[in-house]
Design a protein around this motif. Sequence first.
Motif, mmCIF file in Angstrom:
data_model
loop_
_atom_site.group_PDB
_atom_site.id
_atom_site.type_symbol
_atom_site.label_atom_id
_atom_site.label_comp_id
_atom_site.label_asym_id
_atom_site.label_seq_id
_atom_site.Cartn_x
_atom_site.Cartn_y
_atom_site.Cartn_z
ATOM 1 N N THR A 192 0.835 -1.194 0.000
ATOM 2 C CA THR A 192 0.000 0.000 0.000
ATOM 3 C C THR A 192 0.885 1.265 0.000
ATOM 4 N N THR A 193 0.458 2.270 -0.792
ATOM 5 C CA THR A 193 1.150 3.558 -0.861
ATOM 6 C C THR A 193 0.162 4.671 -0.535
ATOM 7 N N PHE A 194 0.602 5.904 -0.728
ATOM 8 C CA PHE A 194 -0.300 7.025 -0.505
ATOM 9 C C PHE A 194 -1.458 6.988 -1.494
ATOM 10 N N ASN A 195 -1.271 6.276 -2.563
ATOM 11 C CA ASN A 195 -2.351 6.149 -3.545
ATOM 12 C C ASN A 195 -3.303 5.002 -3.222
ATOM 13 N N GLY A 196 -3.061 4.326 -2.113
ATOM 14 C CA GLY A 196 -3.917 3.226 -1.704
ATOM 15 C C GLY A 196 -3.352 1.860 -2.104
ATOM 16 N N THR A 197 -4.219 0.847 -2.124
ATOM 17 C CA THR A 197 -3.844 -0.531 -2.476
ATOM 18 C C THR A 197 -4.321 -0.792 -3.888
ATOM 19 N N ASN A 198 -3.454 -1.332 -4.700
ATOM 20 C CA ASN A 198 -3.687 -1.393 -6.132
ATOM 21 C C ASN A 198 -4.895 -2.227 -6.536
ATOM 22 N N SER A 199 -4.984 -3.518 -6.123
ATOM 23 C CA SER A 199 -6.072 -4.377 -6.591
ATOM 24 C C SER A 199 -6.362 -5.510 -5.611
ATOM 25 N N ALA A 200 -7.393 -6.270 -5.929
ATOM 26 C CA ALA A 200 -7.771 -7.424 -5.103
ATOM 27 C C ALA A 200 -6.668 -8.477 -5.068
ATOM 28 N N ASP A 201 -5.852 -8.520 -6.121
ATOM 29 C CA ASP A 201 -4.755 -9.492 -6.117
ATOM 30 C C ASP A 201 -3.780 -9.212 -4.973
ATOM 31 N N ASP A 202 -3.535 -7.921 -4.684
ATOM 32 C CA ASP A 202 -2.634 -7.580 -3.578
ATOM 33 C C ASP A 202 -3.226 -8.020 -2.238
ATOM 34 N N VAL A 203 -4.531 -7.848 -2.101
ATOM 35 C CA VAL A 203 -5.188 -8.268 -0.852
ATOM 36 C C VAL A 203 -5.154 -9.792 -0.714
ATOM 37 N N THR A 204 -5.397 -10.499 -1.823
ATOM 38 C CA THR A 204 -5.372 -11.963 -1.773
ATOM 39 C C THR A 204 -3.986 -12.452 -1.354
ATOM 40 N N ARG A 205 -2.973 -11.882 -1.906
ATOM 41 C CA ARG A 205 -1.607 -12.286 -1.557
ATOM 42 C C ARG A 205 -1.325 -12.010 -0.086
ATOM 43 N N GLY A 206 -1.742 -10.841 0.403
ATOM 44 C CA GLY A 206 -1.499 -10.483 1.802
ATOM 45 C C GLY A 206 -2.280 -11.368 2.768
ATOM 46 N N LEU A 207 -3.525 -11.681 2.424
ATOM 47 C CA LEU A 207 -4.338 -12.549 3.301
ATOM 48 C C LEU A 207 -3.710 -13.934 3.445
ATOM 49 N N ASN A 208 -3.322 -14.519 2.330
ATOM 50 C CA ASN A 208 -2.732 -15.864 2.389
ATOM 51 C C ASN A 208 -1.406 -15.859 3.137
ATOM 52 N N SER A 209 -0.625 -14.786 2.965
ATOM 53 C CA SER A 209 0.680 -14.717 3.619
ATOM 54 C C SER A 209 0.540 -14.527 5.123
ATOM 55 N N LEU A 210 -0.284 -13.573 5.521
ATOM 56 C CA LEU A 210 -0.406 -13.262 6.946
ATOM 57 C C LEU A 210 -1.235 -14.294 7.716
ATOM 58 N N ALA A 211 -2.166 -14.960 7.053
ATOM 59 C CA ALA A 211 -2.982 -15.976 7.721
ATOM 60 C C ALA A 211 -2.376 -17.371 7.601
ATOM 61 N N LYS A 212 -1.242 -17.469 6.901
ATOM 62 C CA LYS A 212 -0.581 -18.765 6.695
ATOM 63 C C LYS A 212 -1.544 -19.781 6.078
ATOM 64 N N THR A 213 -2.131 -19.409 4.953
ATOM 65 C CA THR A 213 -3.122 -20.261 4.294
ATOM 66 C C THR A 213 -2.998 -20.098 2.781
ATOM 67 N N ASN A 214 -3.680 -20.946 2.073
ATOM 68 C CA ASN A 214 -3.810 -20.783 0.616
ATOM 69 C C ASN A 214 -5.286 -20.788 0.226
ATOM 70 N N PHE A 215 -6.127 -20.408 1.189
ATOM 71 C CA PHE A 215 -7.575 -20.444 0.966
ATOM 72 C C PHE A 215 -8.032 -19.412 -0.063
ATOM 73 N N TYR A 216 -7.471 -18.221 -0.012
ATOM 74 C CA TYR A 216 -8.008 -17.096 -0.784
ATOM 75 C C TYR A 216 -7.582 -17.115 -2.255
ATOM 76 N N THR A 217 -8.533 -16.742 -3.099
ATOM 77 C CA THR A 217 -8.282 -16.500 -4.520
ATOM 78 C C THR A 217 -8.979 -15.197 -4.919
ATOM 79 N N SER A 218 -8.602 -14.644 -6.036
ATOM 80 C CA SER A 218 -9.185 -13.381 -6.508
ATOM 81 C C SER A 218 -10.234 -13.641 -7.579
ATOM 82 N N THR A 219 -11.317 -12.879 -7.521
ATOM 83 C CA THR A 219 -12.366 -12.933 -8.546
ATOM 84 C C THR A 219 -12.637 -11.490 -8.995
#
Length: 282
Positions: free
Chosen positions: A159-186
């Motif tokens: 994330t920057t001052f311009n915000g978070t780019n896309s849902a793909d960035d959130v999916t990657r962060g969720l799987n990394s921080l939650a130690k899972t591979n559950f999330y995918t992007s749609t």
Amino acid sequence: MKHRQQLRRVVTASPYRAGAVSAAVLAVGLTTGILLTQGNGSTPPANASTIAVAEKMGGQAGAEVAPSLVTPSPATPSPSASTSAPVPAAPSSAPPTAAKAVATPTKAVKKAPPASKVLDYDYEAQINGWYCGPAATRIALTARDRQPSQDDVAAALGTTFNGTNSADDVTRGLNSLAKTNFYTSTFIQGSPSPAQMDQLQADVVHAVSSGYAVVANIAGSATDTDGGWHSYDGGHYLTVVGYRDSGRTVQIADPAFVNGVSSYWMTTIDLANWMATRGYSA
């Protein structure tokens, strides 16, 4: 006959011999039930019974005949004449063969998700104007018992001052921080189709019933089920933390905290339209 001659010779012999013969004949007569009468020195009557007795007792010519009883030997049954009883078959030493149980494979029945469910989560409003992405992602992580700071999440999302780019960035962060591979992007490229709306409903039910919150990237305006107006023309991130009516309505945790509102309900159709040209992580 020869035996008659022997009998006559014995009878006509000396008186001693005649007396012995008479005694023997008398003994046989008592045994057989036939009484033999002897006259004065005369020859006993030669009837059939007398001849039979003399023949049985006769031996060699001139032999003495002892006054003894003749006991017939009991007949020994012939082994071939006896009737053999059937011999039962010897029991087998082998244990009886047990019938093999045929295991019928049972197919696991998938449990239907509940008609409604709301996750436990820890709400925290975004700490600045460009942290809506990190704040919405952090809310989702708290449903998985994760409590990172918004700065840590922002670093994971890029994330920057311009915000978070896309849902793909959130999916990657969720799987990394939650130690899972559950999330995918749609992604919904334009106005959502009925199939995309149905897919969103199914994805929300699956994620929330499995214990995972959904993070949506929206833009524009929408109205909640209570009539509240929510407008984010420049884009925004928010978190879906529950559903009801089998996913036709969803509960939203909004990190913007506009006018003190942190949570509201919205139909899944309205949420799908709110995400047009954007996407979600589920």
